[in-house]
Motif scaffolding. Structure first.
Motif, PDB file in Angstrom:
ATOM      1  N   GLY A 138      37.843  82.948  42.788  1.00 20.98           N
ATOM      2  CA  GLY A 138      36.712  83.853  42.682  1.00 20.98           C
ATOM      3  C   GLY A 138      35.399  83.342  43.216  1.00 20.98           C
ATOM      4  O   GLY A 138      34.386  84.050  43.150  1.00 20.98           O
ATOM      5  N   TYR A 139      35.372  82.121  43.771  1.00 23.90           N
ATOM      6  CA  TYR A 139      34.111  81.546  44.238  1.00 23.90           C
ATOM      7  C   TYR A 139      33.478  82.412  45.332  1.00 23.90           C
ATOM      8  O   TYR A 139      34.104  82.708  46.354  1.00 23.90           O
ATOM      9  CB  TYR A 139      34.360  80.129  44.744  1.00 23.90           C
ATOM     10  CG  TYR A 139      33.147  79.457  45.350  1.00 23.90           C
ATOM     11  CD1 TYR A 139      31.907  79.501  44.729  1.00 23.90           C
ATOM     12  CD2 TYR A 139      33.258  78.766  46.556  1.00 23.90           C
ATOM     13  CE1 TYR A 139      30.801  78.890  45.289  1.00 23.90           C
ATOM     14  CE2 TYR A 139      32.156  78.138  47.110  1.00 23.90           C
ATOM     15  CZ  TYR A 139      30.928  78.219  46.478  1.00 23.90           C
ATOM     16  OH  TYR A 139      29.834  77.613  47.038  1.00 23.90           O
ATOM     17  N   SER A 140      32.248  82.807  45.118  1.00 24.68           N
ATOM     18  CA  SER A 140      31.576  83.735  46.033  1.00 24.68           C
ATOM     19  C   SER A 140      31.241  83.117  47.381  1.00 24.68           C
ATOM     20  O   SER A 140      30.961  83.837  48.347  1.00 24.68           O
ATOM     21  CB  SER A 140      30.288  84.273  45.389  1.00 24.68           C
ATOM     22  OG  SER A 140      29.387  83.216  45.112  1.00 24.68           O
ATOM     23  N   GLY A 141      31.258  81.790  47.479  1.00 19.32           N
ATOM     24  CA  GLY A 141      30.939  81.130  48.743  1.00 19.32           C
ATOM     25  C   GLY A 141      31.854  81.549  49.876  1.00 19.32           C
ATOM     26  O   GLY A 141      31.445  81.556  51.048  1.00 19.32           O
ATOM     27  N   TYR A 142      33.088  81.934  49.538  1.00 15.07           N
ATOM     28  CA  TYR A 142      34.024  82.365  50.582  1.00 15.07           C
ATOM     29  C   TYR A 142      33.623  83.706  51.189  1.00 15.07           C
ATOM     30  O   TYR A 142      34.122  84.071  52.257  1.00 15.07           O
ATOM     31  CB  TYR A 142      35.438  82.458  50.012  1.00 15.07           C
ATOM     32  CG  TYR A 142      36.022  81.123  49.613  1.00 15.07           C
ATOM     33  CD1 TYR A 142      36.394  80.180  50.566  1.00 15.07           C
ATOM     34  CD2 TYR A 142      36.203  80.795  48.271  1.00 15.07           C
ATOM     35  CE1 TYR A 142      36.933  78.954  50.204  1.00 15.07           C
ATOM     36  CE2 TYR A 142      36.741  79.568  47.891  1.00 15.07           C
ATOM     37  CZ  TYR A 142      37.098  78.654  48.861  1.00 15.07           C
ATOM     38  OH  TYR A 142      37.626  77.444  48.489  1.00 15.07           O
ATOM     39  N   ARG A 159      44.571  84.618  33.988  1.00 14.01           N
ATOM     40  CA  ARG A 159      44.033  83.538  33.157  1.00 14.01           C
ATOM     41  C   ARG A 159      42.828  83.986  32.344  1.00 14.01           C
ATOM     42  O   ARG A 159      42.693  83.635  31.173  1.00 14.01           O
ATOM     43  CB  ARG A 159      43.636  82.357  34.048  1.00 14.01           C
ATOM     44  CG  ARG A 159      44.806  81.553  34.578  1.00 14.01           C
ATOM     45  CD  ARG A 159      44.363  80.519  35.578  1.00 14.01           C
ATOM     46  NE  ARG A 159      45.442  80.199  36.500  1.00 14.01           N
ATOM     47  CZ  ARG A 159      45.276  79.549  37.635  1.00 14.01           C
ATOM     48  NH1 ARG A 159      44.057  79.153  37.987  1.00 14.01           N
ATOM     49  NH2 ARG A 159      46.304  79.286  38.413  1.00 14.01           N
ATOM     50  N   TYR A 160      41.959  84.762  32.965  1.00 11.29           N
ATOM     51  CA  TYR A 160      40.775  85.232  32.241  1.00 11.29           C
ATOM     52  C   TYR A 160      41.168  86.155  31.086  1.00 11.29           C
ATOM     53  O   TYR A 160      40.588  86.084  29.996  1.00 11.29           O
ATOM     54  CB  TYR A 160      39.812  85.943  33.193  1.00 11.29           C
ATOM     55  CG  TYR A 160      38.844  85.000  33.865  1.00 11.29           C
ATOM     56  CD1 TYR A 160      37.552  84.833  33.375  1.00 11.29           C
ATOM     57  CD2 TYR A 160      39.221  84.246  34.971  1.00 11.29           C
ATOM     58  CE1 TYR A 160      36.656  83.958  33.980  1.00 11.29           C
ATOM     59  CE2 TYR A 160      38.331  83.368  35.582  1.00 11.29           C
ATOM     60  CZ  TYR A 160      37.051  83.226  35.082  1.00 11.29           C
ATOM     61  OH  TYR A 160      36.170  82.354  35.679  1.00 11.29           O
ATOM     62  N   LEU A 161      42.141  87.022  31.314  1.00  6.27           N
ATOM     63  CA  LEU A 161      42.582  87.906  30.243  1.00  6.27           C
ATOM     64  C   LEU A 161      43.326  87.129  29.152  1.00  6.27           C
ATOM     65  O   LEU A 161      43.182  87.421  27.966  1.00  6.27           O
ATOM     66  CB  LEU A 161      43.467  89.007  30.806  1.00  6.27           C
ATOM     67  CG  LEU A 161      42.730  90.144  31.514  1.00  6.27           C
ATOM     68  CD1 LEU A 161      43.723  91.102  32.163  1.00  6.27           C
ATOM     69  CD2 LEU A 161      41.830  90.901  30.540  1.00  6.27           C
ATOM     70  N   THR A 162      44.099  86.133  29.550  1.00 15.22           N
ATOM     71  CA  THR A 162      44.796  85.297  28.567  1.00 15.22           C
ATOM     72  C   THR A 162      43.802  84.597  27.657  1.00 15.22           C
ATOM     73  O   THR A 162      43.988  84.542  26.430  1.00 15.22           O
ATOM     74  CB  THR A 162      45.682  84.252  29.279  1.00 15.22           C
ATOM     75  OG1 THR A 162      46.657  84.921  30.087  1.00 15.22           O
ATOM     76  CG2 THR A 162      46.395  83.361  28.271  1.00 15.22           C
ATOM     77  N   ASP A 163      42.734  84.064  28.257  1.00 18.27           N
ATOM     78  CA  ASP A 163      41.703  83.383  27.464  1.00 18.27           C
ATOM     79  C   ASP A 163      40.984  84.338  26.521  1.00 18.27           C
ATOM     80  O   ASP A 163      40.415  83.908  25.506  1.00 18.27           O
ATOM     81  CB  ASP A 163      40.678  82.718  28.385  1.00 18.27           C
ATOM     82  CG  ASP A 163      41.256  81.524  29.135  1.00 18.27           C
ATOM     83  OD1 ASP A 163      42.305  81.024  28.716  1.00 18.27           O
ATOM     84  OD2 ASP A 163      40.644  81.112  30.144  1.00 18.27           O
ATOM     85  N   VAL A 238      36.168  90.802  31.834  1.00 16.44           N
ATOM     86  CA  VAL A 238      35.899  92.081  32.491  1.00 16.44           C
ATOM     87  C   VAL A 238      34.892  91.907  33.632  1.00 16.44           C
ATOM     88  O   VAL A 238      35.051  92.482  34.715  1.00 16.44           O
ATOM     89  CB  VAL A 238      35.397  93.119  31.474  1.00 16.44           C
ATOM     90  CG1 VAL A 238      34.847  94.356  32.174  1.00 16.44           C
ATOM     91  CG2 VAL A 238      36.522  93.507  30.521  1.00 16.44           C
ATOM     92  N   THR A 239      33.857  91.109  33.384  1.00 15.34           N
ATOM     93  CA  THR A 239      32.861  90.857  34.432  1.00 15.34           C
ATOM     94  C   THR A 239      33.491  90.176  35.631  1.00 15.34           C
ATOM     95  O   THR A 239      33.233  90.547  36.790  1.00 15.34           O
ATOM     96  CB  THR A 239      31.716  89.986  33.877  1.00 15.34           C
ATOM     97  OG1 THR A 239      31.089  90.661  32.785  1.00 15.34           O
ATOM     98  CG2 THR A 239      30.685  89.698  34.958  1.00 15.34           C
ATOM     99  N   TYR A 240      34.333  89.171  35.358  1.00 16.58           N
ATOM    100  CA  TYR A 240      35.018  88.448  36.443  1.00 16.58           C
ATOM    101  C   TYR A 240      35.861  89.422  37.278  1.00 16.58           C
ATOM    102  O   TYR A 240      35.817  89.410  38.516  1.00 16.58           O
ATOM    103  CB  TYR A 240      35.905  87.355  35.853  1.00 16.58           C
ATOM    104  CG  TYR A 240      36.692  86.574  36.891  1.00 16.58           C
ATOM    105  CD1 TYR A 240      36.151  85.448  37.504  1.00 16.58           C
ATOM    106  CD2 TYR A 240      37.974  86.977  37.270  1.00 16.58           C
ATOM    107  CE1 TYR A 240      36.871  84.746  38.465  1.00 16.58           C
ATOM    108  CE2 TYR A 240      38.697  86.287  38.221  1.00 16.58           C
ATOM    109  CZ  TYR A 240      38.136  85.173  38.817  1.00 16.58           C
ATOM    110  OH  TYR A 240      38.839  84.485  39.773  1.00 16.58           O
ATOM    111  N   ILE A 241      36.620  90.270  36.603  1.00 12.56           N
ATOM    112  CA  ILE A 241      37.512  91.183  37.314  1.00 12.56           C
ATOM    113  C   ILE A 241      36.727  92.236  38.083  1.00 12.56           C
ATOM    114  O   ILE A 241      37.036  92.542  39.248  1.00 12.56           O
ATOM    115  CB  ILE A 241      38.487  91.850  36.322  1.00 12.56           C
ATOM    116  CG1 ILE A 241      39.337  90.783  35.626  1.00 12.56           C
ATOM    117  CG2 ILE A 241      39.407  92.826  37.056  1.00 12.56           C
ATOM    118  CD1 ILE A 241      40.144  91.308  34.443  1.00 12.56           C
ATOM    119  N   GLN A 242      35.693  92.798  37.463  1.00 17.55           N
ATOM    120  CA  GLN A 242      34.884  93.818  38.136  1.00 17.55           C
ATOM    121  C   GLN A 242      34.224  93.264  39.390  1.00 17.55           C
ATOM    122  O   GLN A 242      34.105  93.970  40.403  1.00 17.55           O
ATOM    123  CB  GLN A 242      33.813  94.371  37.183  1.00 17.55           C
ATOM    124  CG  GLN A 242      34.348  95.281  36.084  1.00 17.55           C
ATOM    125  CD  GLN A 242      34.722  96.670  36.601  1.00 17.55           C
ATOM    126  OE1 GLN A 242      34.937  96.881  37.796  1.00 17.55           O
ATOM    127  NE2 GLN A 242      34.815  97.629  35.679  1.00 17.55           N
TER     128      GLN A 242
END
Length: 364
Positions: A138-142, A159-163, A238-242
């Protein structure tokens, strides 16, 4: 001629021990002493730096050019500590990047790159000229890579949802995080089934559109209905996925697109495991040499050739920057002639070992 007055096999062994087995130079120094040989850690470091720059760098740059020609690439990065970088504190984070080819059916290409920072410009510079699909985390630098079409890693989404699942609530389907995981788990199951059933990329694309696209659409619809408590782990998920929403469906466009970035993470893992043993690089030259040698090691592994014998082979052939791409191609680990030669050497070594051990005793 190699730098350091050592044989190709000796230098290759030092490289193999550190970059394949994670054995730091100071432990190798002790090991050599057990055999009555005095080789200091400084000497070994000098061998690796000078010989990798002289004879592995031309191969590295050739692999880089070949990667840029591909239409599918993957990337990852991890912190690295380099003690003596100009005008930087020893505690400052540097980075080791991993760039590799995707799942397009071509020979695997794996490249490590050292840089002082995690700035996205590093990815831009390294992937200059690349045009195609780029799988990464998810790194925005790419996002700065101009001609790359980003695809999202569904493993990171999972992973984010699991956490976000509350402790002891993994089977509680009233939990939004568990509901989201139902979609994700179904996608992973479908991906496994499709990959095992079809070998044609066109067939994979068709099956994904038929089976997986409705699940992705259902997941996105579910995502739009979420309103988690601000600051909670579910809010973070949710923020990560959006923030990656526009990349979630990209993999459906081509059967060669990867569903996750697991291949990159697997490729960078040898470096992270080795880092636990040797902890840091002393100088930028050492970090750069590490990137080059790790590249040769992982290229050998990915293309199914013996690592030690491939390193030795290159140090015997001494590729240099005067060689054409056609000449360098003859030294690549996917070259069938190279594969046959490395296999022959490995078989001879195994047979020599068996002969030294002696034939097993037979029962009377």
């Amino acid at each position: 001629m190699l730098y350091g007055m050592a044989s190709a096999g000796t230098v290759a062994w030092v490289m193999y021990q550190k970059f394949c087995n994670g054995l730091p130079y100071y432990r190798q120094e002790k090991d050599w002493k057990q055999y009555g040989v005095e080789i200091t850690r400084a000497t070994m470091a000098n061998w690796v730096i000078r010989n990798s720059e002289a004879f592995f760098l031309p191969m590295y740059e050739y692999f880089h050019r070949k990667l840029l020609e591909r239409g599918f690439a993957m990337a990852d990065e991890t912190p690295l500590q380099v003690l003596h970088e100009p005008e930087r504190r020893a505690q400052t984070k540097s980075y080791m990047w991993l760039f590799r080819s995707g799942e397009d059916g071509g020979p695997p290409i794996i490249l490590y790159k050292y840089s002082e920072t995690r700035a996205g410009d590093n990815a831009v510079d390294f992937l200059h000229g690349f045009k195609g699909y780029l799988m990464c985390d998810g790194y925005s630098g790419y996002n700065k890579v101009p001609d790359a079409k980003r695809t999202a890693c569904w493993a990171h989404i999972r992973r984010y949802l699991t956490d976000a699942i509350p402790k002891g609530k993994a089977l509680d389907y009233t939990q939004p995080s568990v509901q989201g995981m139902l979609y994700i788990n179904q996608l992973f199951h479908l991906e496994d089934v499709i990959r095992s059933k079809y070998s044609s990329f066109d067939a994979i694309k068709k099956a994904r559109l038929e089976k997986e696209k409705p699940v992705v659409e259902g997941f996105l619809s579910w995502l739009d209905q979420q309103n988690p408590t601000r600051g909670s782990r579910m809010d973070k998920a949710v923020t990560y996925i959006q923030n990656r929403r526009s990349y979630l469906s990209t993999y459906l466009e081509d059967g060669r697109c990867s569903f996750s970035n697991n291949l990159s993470e697997n490729a960078i893992r040898p470096f992270t495991v080795g880092r636990k043993n040797w902890l840091f690089c002393d100088t930028p030259n050492g970090a750069q040499a590490s990137a080059i040698v790790y590249t040769m090691v992982e290229m050998a592994k990915a293309n199914g050739v013996n690592v030690y014998h491939y390193l030795t082979y290159l140090l015997e052939k001494l590729p240099d920057d005067r060689m054409s791409d056609d000449e360098l191609e003859l030294l690549a680990p996917w070259n069938e002639t190279v594969k046959a030669e490395i296999e022959r050497r490995a078989n001879e070594s195994n047979q020599s070992y068996v002969n030294c051990q002696g034939a097993p005793a037979t029962e009377k």
